[in-house]
Design an enzyme around this catalytic site. Structure first.
Site, PDB file in Angstrom:
ATOM      1  N   ASP A   1     -13.943   2.912   1.616  1.00 60.53           N
ATOM      2  CA  ASP A   1     -13.800   1.547   2.111  1.00 60.53           C
ATOM      3  C   ASP A   1     -13.953   0.645   0.888  1.00 60.53           C
ATOM      4  OD1 ASP A   1     -14.136  -1.032   3.081  1.00 60.53           O
ATOM      5  OD2 ASP A   1     -15.394  -0.435   4.768  1.00 60.53           O
TER       6      ASP A   1
ATOM      7  N   SER B   1       1.539  -9.628  -4.004  1.00 65.81           N
ATOM      8  CA  SER B   1       2.669  -9.733  -3.083  1.00 65.81           C
ATOM      9  C   SER B   1       3.425 -11.009  -3.365  1.00 65.81           C
ATOM     10  CB  SER B   1       2.182  -9.740  -1.632  1.00 65.81           C
ATOM     11  OG  SER B   1       3.210 -10.128  -0.740  1.00 65.81           O
TER      12      SER B   1
ATOM     13  N   TYR C   1      -3.528 -13.689   4.057  1.00 66.00           N
ATOM     14  CA  TYR C   1      -2.869 -12.731   3.160  1.00 66.00           C
ATOM     15  C   TYR C   1      -2.353 -13.423   1.902  1.00 66.00           C
ATOM     16  CZ  TYR C   1       0.319  -8.823   1.992  1.00 66.00           C
ATOM     17  OH  TYR C   1       0.972  -7.786   1.369  1.00 66.00           O
TER      18      TYR C   1
ATOM     19  N   LYS D   1      -3.573 -12.544  -1.867  1.00 64.12           N
ATOM     20  CA  LYS D   1      -2.628 -12.022  -2.851  1.00 64.12           C
ATOM     21  C   LYS D   1      -2.468 -12.960  -4.041  1.00 64.12           C
ATOM     22  CE  LYS D   1      -1.425  -8.050  -1.069  1.00 64.12           C
ATOM     23  NZ  LYS D   1      -1.877  -6.794  -1.729  1.00 64.12           N
TER      24      LYS D   1
ATOM     25  N   SER E   1       9.674  -0.173   5.059  1.00 56.23           N
ATOM     26  CA  SER E   1       8.554   0.656   5.531  1.00 56.23           C
ATOM     27  C   SER E   1       8.562   0.625   7.051  1.00 56.23           C
ATOM     28  CB  SER E   1       7.215   0.098   5.018  1.00 56.23           C
ATOM     29  OG  SER E   1       6.943  -1.164   5.619  1.00 56.23           O
TER      30      SER E   1
END
Length: 246
Positions: A62, A141, A154, A158, A189
């Protein structure tokens, strides 16, 4: 002779997707890899797919827990004797508009991506600076460059990875340790192929090359940054986007 012969690479989130593609590329170029992933069954399957215990090992990790990242580093040292490449790739998404996003979902994404990347970078750096060599590759990203609707968590994480990578690169350069980042765009994906057709078409219209990328194409960029082919590069960000939002 492969360009990573004799080197050990740790890849978080390495049991599947882009992480597994990177592990495959690294092993093909002579590296031994240690996969850090929460999915222990997928981790073990990945080790076998890569060629077994002579080239790969698995450790449950983790990345938000400092002690578990310590354990991942120790596993690499115990099994293969060094930590030469560190790829901080583990990630999750908890997408929602800012109005509907929960504080818990914001915290989860920041913790896994940003704190997890920080843990991996600093733990690997502690080993690499002693041996006066090493390459750290952090997976950001395109969302961290331009911001995406529904991804305030997110996008923030990033973007933070880019800033952190540059700061770490400056701290570690005189120790012979390089730190670089990759910003993938739309990569094919299971997750992206589940996107509704209208949204997929919109994304495709933004890509000059007219197609989605493949995990192996991100892996090639990671291989370049991990190897001596990029020996005079640190603090850089490679975009693997097909030209989207250049």
């Amino acid at each position: 002779m492969g360009i990573l012969d004799g080197r050990t690479a740790i890849i978080t989130g390495g049991a599947q997707g882009i992480g597994f593609a990177m592990a495959t590329a690294f092993v093909a170029e002579g590296a031994r890899v240690v996969l850090g992933d929460l999915d222990e069954a997928a981790n073990e399957q990945a080790v076998q797919a890569l060629g077994g215990a002579s080239v790969a090992a698995a450790a449950r990790c983790d990345v938000t827990v400092s002690e578990e990242v310590d354990g991942l580093m120790q596993a690499a040292l115990d099994v293969f004797g060094s930590v030469d490449v560190m790829v901080n790739n583990a990630g999750i998404t908890r997408d929602a508009t800012m109005r509907t996003m929960t504080e818990d979902h914001f915290d989860q994404v920041i913790n896994v991506h940003l704190k997890g990347c920080w843990n991996g970078t600093r733990k690997a750096a502690a080993i690499m600076r002693e041996q006066k060599s090493g390459s750290i590759v952090n997976i950001s990203s395109l969302s961290g460059k331009i911001g995406m609707v529904g991804q305030t968590n997110y996008s923030a994480a990033k973007a933070g990875i880019v800033g952190m990578s540059k700061a770490a690169a400056k701290e570690l350069a005189h120790h012979g340790v390089r730190v670089n980042a990759i910003q993938p765009g739309l990569i094919r994906s299971a997750m992206t192929e589940a996107v509704p057709q209208k949204a997929w078409d919109q994304k495709m219209s933004e890509i000059p090359m007219g197609r989605a990328g493949e995990p192996a194409e991100v892996a090639s960029a990671a291989l370049f940054l991990a190897s001596d082919l990029s020996s005079y590069m640190t603090g850089t960000v490679l975009e693997v986007t097909g030209g989207r939002f250049m």
